[in-house]
Motif scaffolding. Structure first.
Motif, PDB file in Angstrom:
ATOM      1  N   VAL A 114      18.897  24.675  31.072  1.00  0.00           N
ATOM      2  CA  VAL A 114      18.727  24.530  32.515  1.00  0.00           C
ATOM      3  C   VAL A 114      18.953  25.862  33.230  1.00  0.00           C
ATOM      4  O   VAL A 114      18.252  26.193  34.187  1.00  0.00           O
ATOM      5  N   CYS A 115      19.917  26.660  32.731  1.00  0.00           N
ATOM      6  CA  CYS A 115      20.155  27.972  33.337  1.00  0.00           C
ATOM      7  C   CYS A 115      18.910  28.851  33.253  1.00  0.00           C
ATOM      8  O   CYS A 115      18.533  29.512  34.229  1.00  0.00           O
ATOM      9  N   LEU A 116      18.271  28.835  32.090  1.00  0.00           N
ATOM     10  CA  LEU A 116      17.073  29.657  31.932  1.00  0.00           C
ATOM     11  C   LEU A 116      15.970  29.156  32.872  1.00  0.00           C
ATOM     12  O   LEU A 116      15.267  29.953  33.511  1.00  0.00           O
ATOM     13  N   ALA A 117      15.834  27.829  32.973  1.00  0.00           N
ATOM     14  CA  ALA A 117      14.833  27.264  33.882  1.00  0.00           C
ATOM     15  C   ALA A 117      15.116  27.707  35.312  1.00  0.00           C
ATOM     16  O   ALA A 117      14.194  28.074  36.065  1.00  0.00           O
ATOM     17  N   ALA A 118      16.390  27.713  35.690  1.00  0.00           N
ATOM     18  CA  ALA A 118      16.758  28.124  37.044  1.00  0.00           C
ATOM     19  C   ALA A 118      16.421  29.590  37.270  1.00  0.00           C
ATOM     20  O   ALA A 118      15.939  29.968  38.348  1.00  0.00           O
ATOM     21  N   ALA A 119      16.649  30.415  36.242  1.00  0.00           N
ATOM     22  CA  ALA A 119      16.309  31.837  36.364  1.00  0.00           C
ATOM     23  C   ALA A 119      14.804  32.004  36.542  1.00  0.00           C
ATOM     24  O   ALA A 119      14.340  32.816  37.368  1.00  0.00           O
ATOM     25  N   LEU A 120      14.028  31.204  35.796  1.00  0.00           N
ATOM     26  CA  LEU A 120      12.566  31.258  35.946  1.00  0.00           C
ATOM     27  C   LEU A 120      12.161  30.854  37.353  1.00  0.00           C
ATOM     28  O   LEU A 120      11.261  31.446  37.965  1.00  0.00           O
ATOM     29  N   PHE A 121      12.846  29.833  37.886  1.00  0.00           N
ATOM     30  CA  PHE A 121      12.554  29.385  39.243  1.00  0.00           C
ATOM     31  C   PHE A 121      12.811  30.507  40.249  1.00  0.00           C
ATOM     32  O   PHE A 121      11.997  30.768  41.139  1.00  0.00           O
ATOM     33  N   ALA A 122      13.949  31.174  40.084  1.00  0.00           N
ATOM     34  CA  ALA A 122      14.286  32.270  41.004  1.00  0.00           C
ATOM     35  C   ALA A 122      13.221  33.354  40.936  1.00  0.00           C
ATOM     36  O   ALA A 122      12.743  33.846  41.964  1.00  0.00           O
TER      37      ALA A 122
END
Lengths: 263, 268
Positions: free
Chosen positions: B246-254
């Motif tokens: 989920v952290c990586l997904a959030a970084a991609l979102f940012a």
């Protein structure tokens, strides 16, 4: 099934018979009967909360009647232009893709419908980036795709300025001439819409009066609902003044209705 | 070494499977503003875990049943006096609380609550993998089959009616798909983070998509990237796997939001 003359049963596109609709505990429509014949433009006018949109939603089948029946001609093709359509900005949607919902249409057909609706150059645009007028024309184009026998418009010019909505109704008239479809529309812009109609139905929970625009505009039930000012506006409009006026005519300005609420 | 490879590969396959179906479904969750709906369905599933263990049925079946019950309850109660967000807040948190209490009543069974709250992707077995891929295939098939009708109903219910589509039936299709995704994803990211796998890839895909289909495809790609990349991160940094994904997904979102902003600036 009541016996009707063969010609009549074949003719009417829509027949509402003694239709009543309830929302929760409230009776929104009671005892409404009306028919729509091929090719005619019928306008429903009425104050806010008079059940205009509910009537249209009953016709397209989105609203279940509490009593009475809605009969559609077999295989009736309806083109529906909703009151307003909020497209969430998170939903990416080009005009072209929007036209292919839910049925895929060919590029040629899409281009033709956009042309008819006066939106020929918008195919590649995002729906969320359109102006109010462009958006309405795209909605109209989508409604024309099925080659409708009946075009239904629910306050289609909401949010347009007066020249804009006048132009929109002129376009509807043109579309009617080209396709020969009937038009059922709802509006509170009486002066604009009545002039373009064959028949006007004045609604306030039930049908107060109906007939030709001139007839309805002079009917006492209509005047009780909308005041007398609108007749002048109608006459004005009949003289083709379609630039912007500072109209002070009453748009359902809270006159009490003289009828008892029909039960 | 072969064993290590094996469980990592299983974990990666599980992550990819969930991301593949969660992302397009997540697009509908975003478009229809159903984010809390996903949350509520997911939180209710901890109750499903407890029920499944006490009645000795498979966790998958228990979770699927409660998730479905939750989703239909919310649909049925919607628009009856309470605002949707209030209703979902009440149901989501109370079902989570009831679930946690119910788990504590289970005697003789020691269950690792953390594994259900945050997922245990590294413990995915062959049978789990079959359930995950079977469930996700079902969800994808369902979305594929109803795609046009779902999109039309998402745009406007009256428009759907006029085209002969029943918007309530389409809502039901989404509800079932959501319950399925929750039931199979619980092992991978856990109850608390399932909604993240639905929402974040879809939201991250938005700036790069001109049509709904492209948004779903990009979301699926970003979701798979998060799943595999997050696993590698977890392995390299010795961090919990589900949250790392989920952290990586959030970084991609940012990153995607920033890019979208810049693109918009340049165009505007």
């Amino acid at each position: 099934m009541p016996q009707m003359p063969e010609s009549r049963r074949r003719m009417s596109l829509i027949a509402l018979n003694n239709l009543s609709v309830r929302h929760g505990g409230n009776t929104v429509l009671s005892g409404v009967s009306l028919t729509i014949e091929p090719g005619e433009i019928v306008t429903v006018v009425g104050p806010n909360g008079s059940g205009k949109s509910t009537l249209l939603r009953s016709v397209i089948g989105a609203q279940k009647p509490a009593r009475g029946t809605v009969t559609r001609a077999p295989g009736l093709r309806i083109g529906y232009v909703p009151q307003k359509l909020h497209i969430d900005p998170t939903l990416p949607l080009t005009v072209r893709r929007f036209l292919s919902l839910p049925q895929r249409v060919s590029d040629a057909r899409a281009a033709e419908a956009l042309e008819q609706a006066g939106a020929g150059d918008l195919a590649a645009r995002q729906m969320s980036g359109l102006s109010g007028g462009q958006f309405q024309r795209v909605l109209l184009a989508r409604a024309l795709l099925c080659n409708p026998q009946l075009l239904i418009l629910d306050e289609a010019t909401q949010g347009l300025d007066q020249p804009g909505s006048a132009a929109f109704y002129q376009r509807i008239e043109k579309v009617r001439q080209e396709l020969g479809c009937a038009v059922l529309m709802v509006s509170h812009e009486l002066h604009v819409v009545m002039a373009a109609s064959d028949r006007v139905i004045c609604l306030n929970g039930h049908v107060c009066c109906e007939g030709a625009p001139e007839h309805v505009a002079s009917a006492p039930e209509y005047r009780a609902l909308f005041g007398t000012g609108t007749q002048g506006a109608l006459a004005l409009y009949r003289h083709e003044h379609n630039h912007s006026h500072d109209h002070d005519c009453a748009h359902g300005n809270g006159h009490d209705h003289p009828h008892e609420a029909a039960e | 070494m072969t064993f290590l490879d094996d469980f990592l590969i299983r974990a990666a396959l599980a992550g990819i499977g969930v991301a593949l179906a969660a992302a397009p479904l997540g697009c509908f969750v975003v478009w229809r503003r159903m984010a809390y709906f996903g949350d509520a369905t997911a939180h209710a599933s901890i109750l499903g875990v407890a029920l499944a263990l006490s009645f000795d049925v498979s966790v998958f079946a228990g979770v699927l049943a409660t998730a479905l019950a939750m989703a239909t309850t919310v649909s049925a109660l919607a628009g009856r006096g309470y605002a949707m967000d209030t209703l979902l807040g009440v149901l989501a948190h109370s079902s989570l609380a009831f679930g946690l209490v119910a788990v504590s009543f289970l005697q003789g069974v020691r269950i690792d609550l953390m594994a259900y709250l945050f997922g245990d992707i590294l413990a995915v077995g062959r049978a789990d993998l079959a359930v995950i891929w079977g469930g996700e295939a079902l969800v994808l098939a369902l979305l594929w089959w109803r795609w046009s009708a779902l999109l039309t109903a998402t745009l406007n219910p009256d428009l759907a009616h006029a085209a002969g589509i029943d918007p309530r039936r389409e809502q039901m299709v989404l509800t079932i798909a959501l319950a399925l995704v929750v039931a199979v994803a619980i092992k991978v990211v856990g109850v608390l983070l399932i909604a993240a796998m639905l929402l974040i890839p879809a939201a991250a895909a938005r700036p790069f998509a001109a049509t709904p289909e492209r948004m779903a495809a990009i979301a699926a790609l970003l979701g798979m990237l998060s799943a595999t990349g997050g696993l590698q991160l977890a392995f390299a940094l010795d961090t919990p796997a589900g949250p790392s994904i989920v952290c990586l997904a959030a970084a991609l979102f940012a990153a995607s939001s920033l890019t979208g902003l810049l693109l918009h600036r340049r165009r505007g």
